[in-house]
Design a protein around this motif. Structure first.
Motif, short mmCIF file in Angstrom:
data_model
loop_
_atom_site.label_atom_id
_atom_site.label_comp_id
_atom_site.label_asym_id
_atom_site.label_seq_id
_atom_site.Cartn_x
_atom_site.Cartn_y
_atom_site.Cartn_z
N GLY A 143 -23.28 -10.95 -36.07
CA GLY A 143 -21.95 -11.51 -36.26
C GLY A 143 -21.09 -10.85 -37.32
O GLY A 143 -20.13 -11.47 -37.80
N ASP A 144 -21.40 -9.61 -37.71
CA ASP A 144 -20.59 -8.90 -38.69
C ASP A 144 -19.27 -8.50 -38.04
O ASP A 144 -19.23 -7.66 -37.14
N TYR A 145 -18.17 -9.11 -38.52
CA TYR A 145 -16.87 -8.91 -37.88
C TYR A 145 -16.32 -7.50 -38.06
O TYR A 145 -15.38 -7.12 -37.37
N ARG A 146 -16.86 -6.71 -38.95
CA ARG A 146 -16.45 -5.31 -39.04
C ARG A 146 -16.73 -4.58 -37.74
O ARG A 146 -15.98 -3.68 -37.34
N PHE A 147 -17.81 -4.97 -37.06
CA PHE A 147 -18.19 -4.35 -35.79
C PHE A 147 -17.96 -5.28 -34.61
O PHE A 147 -17.75 -4.82 -33.49
N LEU A 148 -17.99 -6.59 -34.87
CA LEU A 148 -17.85 -7.54 -33.78
C LEU A 148 -16.47 -7.44 -33.12
O LEU A 148 -16.36 -7.53 -31.89
N ILE A 149 -15.42 -7.22 -33.91
CA ILE A 149 -14.08 -7.16 -33.33
C ILE A 149 -13.91 -5.94 -32.41
O ILE A 149 -13.54 -6.10 -31.24
N PRO A 150 -14.18 -4.71 -32.87
CA PRO A 150 -14.01 -3.58 -31.94
C PRO A 150 -15.00 -3.60 -30.78
O PRO A 150 -14.63 -3.27 -29.64
N LEU A 151 -16.26 -3.99 -31.03
CA LEU A 151 -17.22 -4.03 -29.93
C LEU A 151 -16.89 -5.12 -28.93
O LEU A 151 -17.10 -4.95 -27.71
N SER A 152 -16.35 -6.25 -29.39
CA SER A 152 -15.92 -7.30 -28.47
C SER A 152 -14.77 -6.82 -27.60
O SER A 152 -14.70 -7.14 -26.40
N ALA A 153 -13.84 -6.06 -28.20
CA ALA A 153 -12.73 -5.52 -27.41
C ALA A 153 -13.25 -4.61 -26.30
O ALA A 153 -12.81 -4.70 -25.14
#
Length: 344
Positions: A286-296
């Motif tokens: 759940g680290d949002y540094r990677f969660l945001i781009p990977l979710s996109a």
């Protein structure tokens, strides 16, 4: 060393997802009622190709593929952000009544006389931008009402979600009331609009979708550390200097805005904002540094693949892409409910 491996794994996952998106895009462009070879596709993309191939790729399939990528990415990062700030794994922009508000707005536009026609058993909306405008206003009105209440009355994350469910029910009732007074052709147009259809997107819509996504995505990336802190609780976030209430309201509004733009152009497409972030979270954390781009990237891949399946499964009949995503999302929704209950 362990941290470098941690970062490298997620960067590698991003590159892998990009490669998959490229492959699925090429496959989607080359297959359909008028099939093309890979060579014809690349020649048309680079040099233009013959007239018919150029028209099929540049005017029909490429705008549709780009719409799938942009809408999938938009819905996915919106879901990821709302799940973080509202601290609820079932949170998504649709729990804020966005899709129901958009459906109500589109239904009002059609009832008031937005152009529509029937040809060969299919319904066509002849004046789509009036429907788009009303759908966008409807989508934003629900979320704006909730966020104003949250700002003025200090609603908790749980209360925000419950308010969204209440607004969804209200707009569903209003849409049913509008449909009751519609004639048969108007009712068919309303139902047709509610089906998610990436084929409605042209280069103009893709440009608006891309600009909206770029601005909101950049803001979310800037707020990645705030999201990480907020996921641990309001007290932790405040202790490290995060303005929790203000950041939650702004981020939820932007996530809703991004979803409203997407839904207004292509109709209701459910569950992408729920499935894609959770798939990334289950695999990479759940680290949002990677969660945001990977979710996109995951959302783009998911919706693009679903649309390709919808086009080709019963070709020449094209299924609504929302049906395919719902088949994927419903089991995930049930799984999350069971997991939440099991964790109590």
């Amino acid at each position: 060393m362990e941290y470098e491996r941690y970062v490298a794994t997620r960067i590698g996952a991003g590159i892998f997802l990009l490669a998959l998106i490229f492959l699925v895009s090429v496959f989607s462009i080359s297959h359909g009622g008028y099939s093309l070879s890979m060579g014809e596709v690349f020649r048309a993309l680079i040099w233009g190709g013959d007239y018919r191939t150029h028209m099929v790729i540049w005017n029909i399939r490429l705008p549709r593929v780009l719409a799938g990528i942009l809408v999938g990415a938009s819905l996915s990062i919106s879901g990821a952000v709302m799940q973080g700030f509202l601290r609820n794994p079932l949170a998504s922009p649709f729990t804020m009544g966005v899709s129901h508000g958009a459906m109500f707005g589109a239904s009002i536009a059609i009832l008031l006389g937005a152009g529509y026609s029937e040809s060969s058993g299919r319904i066509f909306v002849d004046n789509p931008y009036s429907v788009v405008l009303f759908a966008f206003i409807g989508a934003m009105s629900a979320a704006t009402t909730i966020l104003l209440l949250a700002r003025l009355k200090g609603l908790s994350p749980e209360a925000i979600i419950l308010s969204g469910i209440a607004m969804s029910s209200l707009f569903t009732a209003l849409t049913t009331l509008v449909q009751y007074f519609a004639d048969e052709l108007q009712l068919a147009a309303m139902v047709y609009w509610s089906f998610g259809d990436l084929g409605r997107a042209t280069w103009r819509e893709d440009l608006i979708l891309g600009a909206s996504f770029a601005v909101v995505f950049a803001y979310f990336v800037m707020k990645r550390w705030d999201l990480n802190a907020s996921a641990l609780g309001d007290e932790v976030a405040k202790s490290v200097g995060v303005e929790v209430e203000r950041t939650r309201i702004i981020s939820t509004f932007l996530a809703t805005f991004l979803t409203a733009v997407s839904v207004s152009f292509v109709g209701v497409i459910g569950f992408v904002g729920l499935v894609a972030p959770h798939a990334v979270r289950l695999i990479f954390g759940g680290d949002y540094r990677f969660l945001i781009p990977l979710s996109a990237l995951m959302g783009a891949l998911l919706l693009l693949t679903a649309d390709t399946v919808a086009r080709l499964l019963f070709s020449p009949i094209v299924l609504p892409v929302g049906v395919v995503t719902s088949f994927l999302g419903a089991p995930m929704f049930i799984y999350l409910l069971v997991r939440m209950e099991g964790g109590r």
